[in-house]
Scaffold this motif. Structure first.
Motif, mmCIF file in Angstrom:
data_model
loop_
_atom_site.group_PDB
_atom_site.id
_atom_site.type_symbol
_atom_site.label_atom_id
_atom_site.label_comp_id
_atom_site.label_asym_id
_atom_site.label_seq_id
_atom_site.Cartn_x
_atom_site.Cartn_y
_atom_site.Cartn_z
ATOM 1 N N GLU A 57 0.797 -1.226 0.000
ATOM 2 C CA GLU A 57 0.000 0.000 0.000
ATOM 3 C C GLU A 57 0.832 1.280 0.000
ATOM 4 N N ARG A 58 2.018 1.237 0.602
ATOM 5 C CA ARG A 58 2.865 2.442 0.709
ATOM 6 C C ARG A 58 4.195 2.160 0.019
ATOM 7 N N VAL A 59 4.434 2.861 -1.097
ATOM 8 C CA VAL A 59 5.643 2.594 -1.871
ATOM 9 C C VAL A 59 6.382 3.864 -2.271
ATOM 10 N N VAL A 60 7.712 3.729 -2.286
ATOM 11 C CA VAL A 60 8.599 4.728 -2.863
ATOM 12 C C VAL A 60 8.977 4.175 -4.230
ATOM 13 N N CYS A 61 8.548 4.836 -5.297
ATOM 14 C CA CYS A 61 8.815 4.363 -6.649
ATOM 15 C C CYS A 61 10.176 4.873 -7.120
ATOM 16 N N ILE A 62 10.921 3.973 -7.756
ATOM 17 C CA ILE A 62 12.297 4.263 -8.158
ATOM 18 C C ILE A 62 12.520 3.794 -9.591
ATOM 19 N N CYS A 63 13.222 4.633 -10.382
ATOM 20 C CA CYS A 63 13.722 4.196 -11.685
ATOM 21 C C CYS A 63 15.122 4.781 -11.835
ATOM 22 N N ALA A 64 15.583 4.978 -13.049
ATOM 23 C CA ALA A 64 16.944 5.488 -13.253
ATOM 24 C C ALA A 64 17.067 6.956 -12.860
ATOM 25 N N VAL A 65 16.151 7.803 -13.368
ATOM 26 C CA VAL A 65 16.237 9.242 -13.079
ATOM 27 C C VAL A 65 14.932 9.851 -12.562
ATOM 28 N N GLY A 66 13.851 9.101 -12.546
ATOM 29 C CA GLY A 66 12.616 9.591 -11.941
ATOM 30 C C GLY A 66 11.412 9.731 -12.847
ATOM 31 N N GLY A 67 11.568 9.576 -14.147
ATOM 32 C CA GLY A 67 10.434 9.744 -15.063
ATOM 33 C C GLY A 67 9.464 8.577 -15.059
ATOM 34 N N ARG A 68 9.991 7.382 -15.244
ATOM 35 C CA ARG A 68 9.116 6.199 -15.248
ATOM 36 C C ARG A 68 8.488 5.987 -13.881
ATOM 37 N N SER A 69 9.271 6.169 -12.836
ATOM 38 C CA SER A 69 8.742 5.944 -11.493
ATOM 39 C C SER A 69 7.644 6.949 -11.149
ATOM 40 N N GLU A 70 7.744 8.145 -11.695
ATOM 41 C CA GLU A 70 6.677 9.124 -11.464
ATOM 42 C C GLU A 70 5.369 8.645 -12.103
ATOM 43 N N ARG A 71 5.459 8.095 -13.297
ATOM 44 C CA ARG A 71 4.251 7.575 -13.964
ATOM 45 C C ARG A 71 3.669 6.392 -13.199
ATOM 46 N N VAL A 72 4.531 5.513 -12.713
ATOM 47 C CA VAL A 72 4.056 4.369 -11.924
ATOM 48 C C VAL A 72 3.417 4.862 -10.626
ATOM 49 N N ALA A 73 4.042 5.823 -9.966
ATOM 50 C CA ALA A 73 3.483 6.359 -8.718
ATOM 51 C C ALA A 73 2.107 6.962 -8.971
ATOM 52 N N GLN A 74 1.956 7.662 -10.091
ATOM 53 C CA GLN A 74 0.667 8.249 -10.451
ATOM 54 C C GLN A 74 -0.391 7.152 -10.610
ATOM 55 N N TYR A 75 -0.034 6.102 -11.333
ATOM 56 C CA TYR A 75 -0.948 4.980 -11.530
ATOM 57 C C TYR A 75 -1.318 4.347 -10.189
ATOM 58 N N LEU A 76 -0.318 4.090 -9.359
ATOM 59 C CA LEU A 76 -0.589 3.448 -8.068
ATOM 60 C C LEU A 76 -1.477 4.323 -7.194
ATOM 61 N N ALA A 77 -1.259 5.627 -7.217
ATOM 62 C CA ALA A 77 -2.110 6.543 -6.454
ATOM 63 C C ALA A 77 -3.557 6.446 -6.927
ATOM 64 N N GLN A 78 -3.737 6.318 -8.228
ATOM 65 C CA GLN A 78 -5.095 6.186 -8.774
ATOM 66 C C GLN A 78 -5.749 4.872 -8.349
ATOM 67 N N GLN A 79 -4.928 3.885 -8.009
ATOM 68 C CA GLN A 79 -5.442 2.585 -7.559
ATOM 69 C C GLN A 79 -5.614 2.536 -6.040
ATOM 70 N N GLY A 80 -5.365 3.654 -5.363
ATOM 71 C CA GLY A 80 -5.573 3.719 -3.928
ATOM 72 C C GLY A 80 -4.327 3.518 -3.079
ATOM 73 N N HIS A 81 -3.181 3.399 -3.712
ATOM 74 C CA HIS A 81 -1.927 3.250 -2.964
ATOM 75 C C HIS A 81 -1.426 4.619 -2.520
ATOM 76 N N GLU A 82 -0.585 4.606 -1.511
ATOM 77 C CA GLU A 82 0.133 5.799 -1.099
ATOM 78 C C GLU A 82 1.497 5.683 -1.778
ATOM 79 N N ALA A 83 1.781 6.567 -2.729
ATOM 80 C CA ALA A 83 3.004 6.436 -3.520
ATOM 81 C C ALA A 83 3.730 7.768 -3.614
ATOM 82 N N VAL A 84 5.059 7.691 -3.494
ATOM 83 C CA VAL A 84 5.917 8.850 -3.698
ATOM 84 C C VAL A 84 6.991 8.462 -4.708
ATOM 85 N N ASN A 85 7.622 9.469 -5.296
ATOM 86 C CA ASN A 85 8.638 9.245 -6.316
ATOM 87 C C ASN A 85 10.001 9.685 -5.790
#
Length: 102
Positions: A57-85
């Motif tokens: 439910e609570r995730v810190v999203c990580i990728c190489a520089v932050g672009g992909r992880s930001e998109r994943v965090a956005q998706y997870l937030a829409q699914q009800g997760h608590e997500a930060v990038n």
């Protein structure tokens, strides 16, 4: 309008981990094998939707520089997760002298 995803810096990661957040690395298998933040969970970006039930439910999203992880965090937030990038991703993490494991 989509709410912006909160970002954290490498220095914030330790606090989030002690508060029970999971580090979710969404890079490719090849990137993951070249080095990662110790203790992170690997689910490549293209598998996130299919493996949503594996993501805490609570995730810190990580990728190489932050672009992909930001998109994943956005998706997870829409699914009800608590997500930060993690801003700057693994590259910033390593540039700040934080440990990377292979």
């Amino acid at each position: 309008m989509v709410d912006p995803i909160p970002t954290i810096t490498p220095d914030d990661v330790y606090r989030h981990r002690t508060e029970g957040w999971t580090l979710l690395d969404v890079r490719t298998d090849e990137e993951w094998s070249q080095g990662r933040i110790d203790g992170s969970v690997h689910i490549p970006m293209d598998q996130v939707v299919a493996r949503l039930d594996e993501i805490p439910e609570r995730v810190v999203c990580i990728c190489a520089v932050g672009g992909r992880s930001e998109r994943v965090a956005q998706y997870l937030a829409q699914q009800g997760h608590e997500a930060v990038n993690l801003v700057g991703g693994v590259q910033r993490w390593a540039a700040e002298g934080k440990p990377v494991v292979a």
